[in-house]
Design a protein around this motif. Structure first.
Motif, mmCIF file in Angstrom:
data_model
loop_
_atom_site.group_PDB
_atom_site.id
_atom_site.type_symbol
_atom_site.label_atom_id
_atom_site.label_comp_id
_atom_site.label_asym_id
_atom_site.label_seq_id
_atom_site.Cartn_x
_atom_site.Cartn_y
_atom_site.Cartn_z
ATOM 1 N N THR A 45 44.058 -31.704 30.143
ATOM 2 C CA THR A 45 43.564 -31.014 28.944
ATOM 3 C C THR A 45 42.699 -29.821 29.327
ATOM 4 N N LEU A 46 41.806 -30.005 30.280
ATOM 5 C CA LEU A 46 40.954 -28.902 30.725
ATOM 6 C C LEU A 46 41.779 -27.803 31.398
ATOM 7 N N VAL A 86 49.973 -20.402 24.342
ATOM 8 C CA VAL A 86 49.590 -18.988 24.253
ATOM 9 C C VAL A 86 50.312 -18.319 23.098
ATOM 10 N N VAL A 87 51.603 -18.582 22.979
ATOM 11 C CA VAL A 87 52.373 -18.014 21.874
ATOM 12 C C VAL A 87 51.859 -18.540 20.534
ATOM 13 N N ARG A 143 34.035 -0.177 24.361
ATOM 14 C CA ARG A 143 33.531 -1.160 25.324
ATOM 15 C C ARG A 143 32.051 -1.452 25.139
ATOM 16 N N THR A 144 31.263 -0.457 24.784
ATOM 17 C CA THR A 144 29.807 -0.632 24.745
ATOM 18 C C THR A 144 29.245 -0.826 23.338
ATOM 19 N N ILE A 145 30.013 -0.472 22.312
ATOM 20 C CA ILE A 145 29.480 -0.556 20.946
ATOM 21 C C ILE A 145 30.335 -1.456 20.063
ATOM 22 N N ILE A 146 31.634 -1.193 19.994
ATOM 23 C CA ILE A 146 32.489 -1.903 19.048
ATOM 24 C C ILE A 146 32.640 -3.370 19.425
ATOM 25 N N LEU A 147 33.032 -3.638 20.665
ATOM 26 C CA LEU A 147 33.237 -5.028 21.083
ATOM 27 C C LEU A 147 31.947 -5.852 21.045
ATOM 28 N N PRO A 148 30.814 -5.352 21.555
ATOM 29 C CA PRO A 148 29.583 -6.148 21.423
ATOM 30 C C PRO A 148 29.177 -6.404 19.970
ATOM 31 N N SER A 149 29.459 -5.458 19.078
ATOM 32 C CA SER A 149 29.091 -5.640 17.676
ATOM 33 C C SER A 149 29.984 -6.666 16.972
ATOM 34 N N SER A 150 31.167 -6.909 17.514
ATOM 35 C CA SER A 150 32.098 -7.852 16.892
ATOM 36 C C SER A 150 32.247 -9.128 17.698
ATOM 37 N N ILE A 151 31.254 -9.446 18.536
ATOM 38 C CA ILE A 151 31.365 -10.603 19.413
ATOM 39 C C ILE A 151 31.421 -11.901 18.621
ATOM 40 N N ASP A 152 30.797 -11.948 17.432
ATOM 41 C CA ASP A 152 30.824 -13.170 16.629
ATOM 42 C C ASP A 152 32.249 -13.553 16.253
ATOM 43 N N GLY A 153 33.034 -12.570 15.793
ATOM 44 C CA GLY A 153 34.412 -12.859 15.417
ATOM 45 C C GLY A 153 35.270 -13.249 16.598
ATOM 46 N N ILE A 154 35.025 -12.646 17.753
ATOM 47 C CA ILE A 154 35.790 -12.988 18.954
ATOM 48 C C ILE A 154 35.507 -14.431 19.374
ATOM 49 N N VAL A 155 34.244 -14.824 19.344
ATOM 50 C CA VAL A 155 33.888 -16.195 19.700
ATOM 51 C C VAL A 155 34.466 -17.176 18.684
ATOM 52 N N THR A 156 34.460 -16.810 17.412
ATOM 53 C CA THR A 156 35.063 -17.671 16.399
ATOM 54 C C THR A 156 36.550 -17.873 16.662
ATOM 55 N N GLY A 157 37.237 -16.805 17.038
ATOM 56 C CA GLY A 157 38.647 -16.932 17.380
ATOM 57 C C GLY A 157 38.859 -17.842 18.576
ATOM 58 N N CYS A 158 37.983 -17.758 19.572
ATOM 59 C CA CYS A 158 38.080 -18.649 20.735
ATOM 60 C C CYS A 158 37.890 -20.108 20.335
ATOM 61 N N ILE A 159 36.924 -20.364 19.454
ATOM 62 C CA ILE A 159 36.675 -21.735 19.013
ATOM 63 C C ILE A 159 37.893 -22.285 18.266
ATOM 64 N N LEU A 160 38.468 -21.477 17.376
ATOM 65 C CA LEU A 160 39.669 -21.910 16.659
ATOM 66 C C LEU A 160 40.827 -22.154 17.620
ATOM 67 N N ALA A 161 40.951 -21.293 18.625
ATOM 68 C CA ALA A 161 42.027 -21.452 19.601
ATOM 69 C C ALA A 161 41.846 -22.733 20.404
ATOM 70 N N VAL A 162 40.623 -22.995 20.856
ATOM 71 C CA VAL A 162 40.372 -24.209 21.630
ATOM 72 C C VAL A 162 40.631 -25.448 20.788
ATOM 73 N N GLY A 163 40.236 -25.404 19.521
ATOM 74 C CA GLY A 163 40.497 -26.536 18.644
ATOM 75 C C GLY A 163 41.978 -26.834 18.505
ATOM 76 N N ILE A 172 44.318 -25.965 20.729
ATOM 77 C CA ILE A 172 44.820 -26.407 22.028
ATOM 78 C C ILE A 172 44.526 -27.883 22.243
ATOM 79 N N VAL A 173 43.287 -28.282 21.971
ATOM 80 C CA VAL A 173 42.887 -29.671 22.205
ATOM 81 C C VAL A 173 43.649 -30.621 21.292
ATOM 82 N N GLY A 174 43.889 -30.211 20.062
ATOM 83 C CA GLY A 174 44.532 -31.109 19.107
ATOM 84 C C GLY A 174 46.042 -31.070 19.106
ATOM 85 N N GLU A 175 46.654 -30.200 19.894
ATOM 86 C CA GLU A 175 48.106 -30.053 19.864
ATOM 87 C C GLU A 175 48.784 -31.168 20.664
#
Length: 297
Positions: free
Chosen positions: A83-84, A159-160, A197-217, A219-222
């Motif tokens: 799983t890991l 991944v797909v 790289r220095t402004i847009i991505l750091p300002s939207s880090i919350d949404g990126i982390v949320t997407g990672c959490i949804l993706a991990v969920g 993956i783990v449950g599949e």
């Protein structure tokens, strides 16, 4: 424009609501509180029941050994490692692809029809049943690409599956960044990539982390897709590179096997509790990384 009454200080005096309107507001507020209460109760009840049934069945022997037919013992260490491995491989591939695609669609793409087509496609892909992904992954990755039933084939299939989720959540987060940030950076002479790289991505880090959490969920449950592509192997590999080329059942797959094929419901609830703990730990780690990144930038 309506004329409102004002007091001696010039502030607008809001007239009191009628009895019918107050009753209507209280009724709506009551429904909202009830909906929130039911949602929280379902979540707490579900997690509590899983822990109630699963925690007593978790032993050190269960989580630290491999299953053995000769000794007639059950162990889930290979499945925990698998799983890991799948989480790590999937995220290493999907995050650059998903974030890169979202940045292109939001910041670089000028053809609105192409952007609409890609967004429509990604939204459609999120609604496809996972069993279909498993079938396509088996035909393409396992047979056509000759990867056989392996951890790598399962990770590529996932991944797909989770790529649309990463793209859409990142894209929506990028859209929330004020346009003045872009104009200010470009006006000061910054290049577009430096601004991203220095402004847009750091300002939207919350949404990126949320997407990672949804993706991990996901993956783990599949389990359905991984049954076709990763298999149900329970052999401990020497390292992640050796595990990538061999069959490996994840915790969710083995939960299905123990519950519905072997009738070991105690082990199944123990695996479910371990999955819940794993997801909670990963979510906590993602939130911690999010906080660190926000403080850094």
């Amino acid at each position: 424009m309506a004329n409102y009454e004002r007091d001696e200080t010039g502030k607008i005096v809001i007239p009191p609501l009628s009895k019918g309107r107050r009753a209507y507001d209280l009724l709506i507020k009551g429904f909202l509180y009830l909906a929130a209460l039911i949602t929280c109760a379902l979540l707490v009840g579900l997690i509590g029941y899983i822990f109630y049934r699963g925690l007593p069945n978790i032993t050190w022997e269960l989580v630290s050994t491999a299953p053995s037919a000769l000794k007639d013992t059950i162990g889930i260490l290979p499945n925990l490692l698998n799983t890991l491995y799948i989480i790590l491989i999937s995220l290493l591939i999907v995050l650059p692809l998903g974030i890169g695609a979202a940045v292109y669609l939001t910041e670089y793409a000028t053809n609105r029809r192409l952007v609409w087509l890609i967004e429509f496609t990604t939204e459609t892909l999120t609604g496809i049943p996972s069993i279909i992904y498993g079938l396509v992954g088996m035909l393409f990755f396992v047979q056509f690409c000759n990867l056989q039933t392996s951890i790598l084939a399962g990770a590529l299939t996932l991944v797909v599956m989770i790529l649309p989720t990463i793209v859409r959540t990142t894209q929506e987060s990028l859209k929330t960044v004020p346009e003045s940030y872009r104009e200010g950076a470009l006006g000061l002479g910054a290049t577009k990539w430096y601004m991203i790289r220095t402004i847009i991505l750091p300002s939207s880090i919350d949404g990126i982390v949320t997407g990672c959490i949804l993706a991990v969920g996901r993956i783990v449950g599949e389990s359905a897709a991984l049954l076709f592509t990763a298999g149900i192997g329970s052999i401990i590999a020497k390292n992640i590179f050796a595990a990538m080329s061999r069959s490996g059942g994840t915790l969710s797959v083995m939960l299905y096997v123990y519950a519905f094929e072997r009738g070991e419901f105690g082990v199944a609830f123990a695996i479910a509790a371990i999955l819940m703990i794993l997801v909670l730990c990963i979510n906590f780690a993602a939130k911690l990384v999010n906080r660190k990144l926000k403080n850094k930038f």
